[in-house]
Design a protein around this motif. Structure first.
Motif, short mmCIF file in Angstrom:
data_model
loop_
_atom_site.label_atom_id
_atom_site.label_comp_id
_atom_site.label_asym_id
_atom_site.label_seq_id
_atom_site.Cartn_x
_atom_site.Cartn_y
_atom_site.Cartn_z
N THR A 41 -4.75 30.91 -24.40
CA THR A 41 -6.12 31.10 -24.88
C THR A 41 -6.81 32.18 -24.04
OG1 THR A 41 -6.93 29.35 -23.43
CG2 THR A 41 -6.26 28.70 -25.64
N ASN A 84 6.39 23.48 -25.86
CA ASN A 84 5.48 24.51 -26.41
C ASN A 84 4.27 24.59 -25.51
OD1 ASN A 84 3.22 22.66 -27.52
ND2 ASN A 84 5.11 21.79 -28.40
N CYS A 85 3.52 25.67 -25.67
CA CYS A 85 2.24 25.85 -24.98
C CYS A 85 1.39 26.84 -25.75
CB CYS A 85 2.43 26.30 -23.54
SG CYS A 85 3.01 27.99 -23.39
N THR A 86 0.11 26.82 -25.55
CA THR A 86 -0.85 27.70 -26.23
C THR A 86 -1.55 28.55 -25.19
OG1 THR A 86 -1.18 26.09 -28.00
CG2 THR A 86 -2.87 27.79 -27.72
N GLU A 100 -5.80 33.75 -29.18
CA GLU A 100 -4.82 32.71 -28.91
C GLU A 100 -3.46 33.13 -29.43
OE1 GLU A 100 -5.93 28.95 -30.43
OE2 GLU A 100 -7.74 28.75 -29.21
N TYR A 124 0.71 31.15 -29.65
CA TYR A 124 1.42 29.88 -29.56
C TYR A 124 2.89 30.15 -29.24
CZ TYR A 124 3.39 25.36 -30.93
OH TYR A 124 4.07 24.17 -30.95
#
Length: 997
Positions: free
Chosen positions: A869, A865-867, A826, A828
């Protein structure tokens, strides 16, 4: 001992078993395998396998049999370890499986041959193929080889699965078969129409398919074949021949089975004949019936002739089906008949009727015509004749004056209101339907009457009188009379004229004198009583009448000359066609002029001067003149419906014949158009002008020869809107560049409006010169759409708007960051919200390790924001955030970051020599950017060595170590600033190579 984790499988083979095991820790020098019969312990097969083997096949076994297998591993230092396991081979499937109905519609018999080997029993499962429902589930002993399934549905397909059971294993074989169909019953065939038959039946559910064959019994040809699925209970056969007998056969089918069912016959309804007519034949008192032959077939026609209004049948005739007419002879004259034609086909009939027809009648006899002394009537009589009625005609000089129709039973008729002294002819005929007999004729006279309505009139003449009268009867032979002077009783002349005269003119008389005329009518030997009439000759009219404008406000003067002869007075009449009121004046016989005041402006007047003498008057010709008009008020000039038009309106002040509208360009004052409009019109549309121009309008009122002008009015035509409007964002600033093309015509300038989307604030306005074709709108919000409108302006008027929507370039995101939250999969991402608006963000993640774009996310306009994965461990990534508004984009700078690497796995140590250790490992996924091998003394815990290796390394030899020493070793995977280590593993170096030897 060490567990070997032994397992057995047959891999769908009934005569073999595959034995598998795990290699013991430290390895093995070899394996011994033994297979025995379970229960008796008899050794059946044995074998051996090498030190690297982990499986072994036993072949040639009996299907469905249980075995015991033992595996013995030979370890180092002659040590051994053993493990046993029981297994069973799969059974063999049955052979030669069959499923047959034996002609039965409710049962199926299954039969098979036993497969090789052993079994515990059989399981039979029977399914209904259409519904997929399990019908029967049966378990049988191992020696069974047949089974009967009964109570099944007729004409249905079934699927049978036979499973051979042995322990928990089974082997299956399947087969399909149909039960025999059942025969449908109660087959019926009946007509639906002249071209269709309806077939119905019962008990058809016991067949998968029903086959129907329809045959034309006349041609013996098959008309229709039909295959219907289960469930159909009726069918309508269309497009058949009318009046035809058909045969229907039915059979039932289910799989390979077919059963012949019942059959039926039926007729279609015949078609009725068309265009049935009954008309006169060549022979007298005969009628012929005709009809159009209908389509299809028939056996014969039944033709019935009916007589009278009650349609009583009088004759019946049967004719062949190919005939189209029949003739009836010897019928009664003047009688009404109708015919019915019936088509007969099998048990069915179709009828058609004709309209009524008549035989020709005979004329009546005993005809008479008498006047009975009356001057206005005649009595006609005759004897009764057969027919529908009578046609009577009374003629005068071979011209019919009255026609009458009478019903039968009437034998006389009185004509009234006839002309006296006139010869009439009477005709009577018998009528029967469309036929009329030849007429019987007779003539007679009415009595004469004296002449009527004698008048004497001067007819507007001053020297003649005209006498007229209404003839006493058309049968008079002439008229005679005498003219006298009324006052002196002097006989002036005698008058004699023929019977066709109804007036006579008496000329060369004295103007204004009274006369008396006496006259009588003559008809053959008879004369009427005398009638008399009196009248005056006409006076002479005035001459030289004129009408002039006196130039005084609204005044006209009349002049005339004295007429010849004597008059009592003059009467003046002044009027206008535009006004209902009339001005009248009377003056003495010696007056020759008169002035009318207080008249309407701009109006044409007409004058008539009349001389009066006795009861008569004689008028002059009309004289005419106009009063002066008034100028128009409230002249208004407004734009028209189109940019090339002006709408001119005004208020009429009174009078005038028509108006002249003069148009000129305001700057040059030159007249460019003259338009004449009639009085009563108060508006005018001027077309074909230049858009956006200033014009001057003046209206001239006309009344005869007189003219007067209105005040001048100024007006503008509406300008044309600009063309090809476009708006595009300015790339270097948050602004819009607006462009347009100039439209034809003129304008004073342009007005622009800029409205932000979704905003309630008033729009911004800008002005541009009349020759401008572009303007830049600055200081706008980034990433925002605006509605831009533009008008051309001329005077107080605007053109229709041209609108366009365009957006500014959005602002790029700032302070972009890409951080690792301590994860191997992951990352961020976050950024600061840029000013202005946008539709959404495109966030793109690139893998720098594989040089490819691996993920793209689209987020809303308010996202920050975004993550990411499911990323690859130990890889380097770059991220870019793009703000999007429509087709416009603005991107941030690129930011890079690493994911944590995964720790190496399967770490092993070995000592090939007394001074070396071999370290080996495996990786999961990519592994990492590189590896670091850490070596320490296991006893003291002190670090001895750190070795950095590349990302492709999977092993390393540690040299120059101390013999017989216990070392602690760990391997770390590294990725950028991040690393992940294996647990420490210990191992001893050898004591001494020589001692070992």
């Amino acid at each position: 001992g060490t567990l070997l984790n032994v397992s057995v499988s047959d891999h769908d083979r009934s005569d073999s078993l595959l034995l598998s095991w795990d290699e013991p820790e430290g390895g093995a020098q070899g394996y011994l395998l033994a297979l025995s019969s379970l229960g008796s312990g008899t050794l059946l097969q044995n074998g051996s396998a090498g030190p690297n083997a982990t499986s072994f096949w036993f072949h040639g076994l009996t299907p469905g049999t249980r075995y015991e297998i033992e595996v013995t591993a030979t370890l180092a230092c002659m040590d051994t370890t053993s493990q046993s396991i029981t297994a069973q081979t799969s059974p063999s499937a049955v052979r030669n499986l069959s499923l047959s109905s034996g002609g039965s519609s409710a049962s199926l018999r299954a039969a098979w041959a036993h497969g090789h080997g052993r079994r515990d029993g059989y399981r039979l499962a029977l399914w209904h193929s259409d519904s997929h429902a399990l019908v029967r589930n049966v378990s049988l002993l191992p020696g069974a080889s047949t089974f009967l399934f009964d109570g099944l549905l007729a004409g249905s397909e079934y699927a049978l699965k036979v499973s051979t059971l042995a322990g928990s294993s089974q082997a299956s074989t399947s087969i399909h078969q149909w039960t025999a169909p059942s025969i449908p019953t109660q087959l019926r065939l009946s007509p639906g129409s002249s071209t269709s038959l309806i077939a119905s039946w019962a008990g058809g559910a016991g067949a998968a398919w029903l086959h129907l064959e329809l045959r034309n019994l006349h041609t013996q040809k098959v008309s229709t074949t039909l295959s219907a699925r289960r469930g159909l209970t009726s069918y309508t056969f269309q497009h058949l021949h009318p009046g035809t007998q058909y045969w229907l056969g039915l059979s039932a089918t289910a799989g390979p089975h077919t059963v012949v069912g019942p059959n039926a016959t039926a007729w279609t309804y015949p078609l009725s004949p068309g265009n049935v007519t009954l008309s006169s034949a060549e022979e007298q008192n005969s009628l012929q019936a005709r009809w159009s032959i209908p389509g299809g077939r028939r056996d014969f026609y039944l033709v019935t002739l009916r007589e009278g209004e009650d349609s009583v049948p009088t004759r019946n005739i049967s004719v062949g089906g190919d005939n189209d007419h029949v003739t009836f002879h010897g019928l009664s004259p003047g009688q009404q008949y109708s015919v019915q034609v019936v088509v007969v086909a099998g048990p069915y009939r179709a009828a058609a009727h004709s309209t009524a027809a008549w035989t020709e009648p005979q004329a009546p006899s005993g005809v008479s015509l008498s006047s009975q002394g009356s001057p206005h009537s005649l009595l006609a009589s005759w004897e009764e004749a057969a027919g529908e009625g009578y046609l009577l005609t009374l003629s005068l000089a071979e011209h019919p004056v009255k026609n009458s129709s009478l019903l039968k039973g009437v034998t006389s008729f009185t004509y009234k209101g006839l002309h006296p002294g006139t010869l009439y002819t009477f005709e009577v005929s018998t009528v029967a339907g469309p036929y009329t007999s030849s007429p019987r004729c007779i003539s007679n006279w009415t009595y004469p009457l004296p002449l009527e309505q004698l008048t004497l009139s001067n007819g507007g003449h001053s020297t003649s009188l005209q006498a007229s009268w209404k003839a006493a009867s058309s049968g008079s032979t002439g008229y005679t009379g005498t003219l006298w002077e009324t006052k002196s009783q002097v006989q002036v002349r005698n008058v004699t004229v023929g019977s066709d005269w109804t007036n006579v003119t008496l000329e060369n008389l004295v103007p204004g004198r009274q006369y008396t005329l006496e006259m009588a009518a003559v008809a053959g030997p008879y004369r009427s009583p005398v009638r008399s009439a009196t009248d005056w000759t006409y006076p002479l009219a005035p001459a030289g009448v004129t009408l002039t404008n006196t130039r005084r406000p609204m005044g006209l003067s009349a002049f005339w000359d004295k007429a010849a002869g004597d008059v009592d007075q003059f009467h003046l009449q002044l009027y206008s066609k535009s006004h209902a009121a009339q001005r009248n004046a009377s003056v003495g016989p010696n007056t020759h002029n008169f002035t009318f005041l207080g008249l309407s402006p701009g109006t044409q007047y007409f004058l008539k001067v009349t001389g009066l003498a006795g009861p008569y008057r004689s008028s002059s010709h009309f004289a005419t003149e106009w009063t002066y008009p008034l100028s128009l008020a409230n002249v208004s000039v407004q734009p028209g419906r189109k940019p090339q038009e002006l709408h001119v309106s005004w208020v009429e002040s009174g009078g005038g014949r028509d108006h002249l509208v003069q148009l000129s360009v305001a700057e040059s004052l030159s007249i460019i158009r003259n338009v004449s409009v009639p009085r009563g019109v108060t508006q005018l549309d001027l077309e074909g002008l230049v858009p956006g121009s200033r014009y001057r309008v003046e209206i001239i009122s006309q009344a005869g020869p007189h003219r007067i002008s209105s005040q001048t009015a100024i007006g503008y035509t509406v300008p044309l809107p600009p063309r090809s409007l476009s708006a595009s964002p300015v790339s270097t600033a948050w602004a819009l560049a607006v462009h347009w093309d100039t439209a034809p015509g003129h304008r004073d300038g342009y007005l622009l409006s800029v409205l932000e989307e979704g905003s309630s604030a008033p729009p911004r306005t800008l002005e541009a010169g009349k020759d401008s074709t572009n303007v830049t709108v600055p200081e706008l919000e980034p990433g925002t759409c605006y509605l831009v409108g533009i008008w051309a302006v001329a005077g107080p008027y605007r053109s229709l708007p041209e609108n366009i929507t365009s957006c500014t370039v959005p602002a790029a995101p700032t302070n972009l960051s890409l951080t690792n939250p301590g994860s191997s999969s992951e990352l961020y991402t976050s950024w600061n919200k840029p000013p202005g608006r946008r539709d959404h963000y495109h966030i793109t993640l690139y893998s720098l390790s594989t040089q490819s774009r691996i993920q793209v996310q689209t987020l809303g306009a308010d996202a920050l924001n975004c993550t990411w994965t499911h990323l690859e461990a130990g890889s380097k990534f770059a991220v870019q955030v793009t703000a999007v508004k429509g087709s416009l984009e603005a991107s941030s700078i690129n930011i890079t970051q690493w994911t944590y690497p995964l720790a190496p796995v399967n770490l092993t140590l070995s000592s090939p020599t007394a001074s070396a250790l071999v370290v080996s490992w495996a990786v999961v996924g990519r592994g990492g950017e590189g590896f670091m091998v850490d070596v320490g003394d296991a006893a003291s815990g002190a670090a001895i060595r750190h070795t950095v290796l590349g990302g492709d390394a999977r092993s390393h030899i540690l040299r120059s170590l101390s013999p017989g020493t216990l070392y602690s070793v760990a391997v770390r995977a590294t990725a950028g600033p991040f690393h992940t280590s294996t647990p420490n593993l210990t191992h001893c170096t050898r004591e001494c190579d020589a001692l070992l030897a």
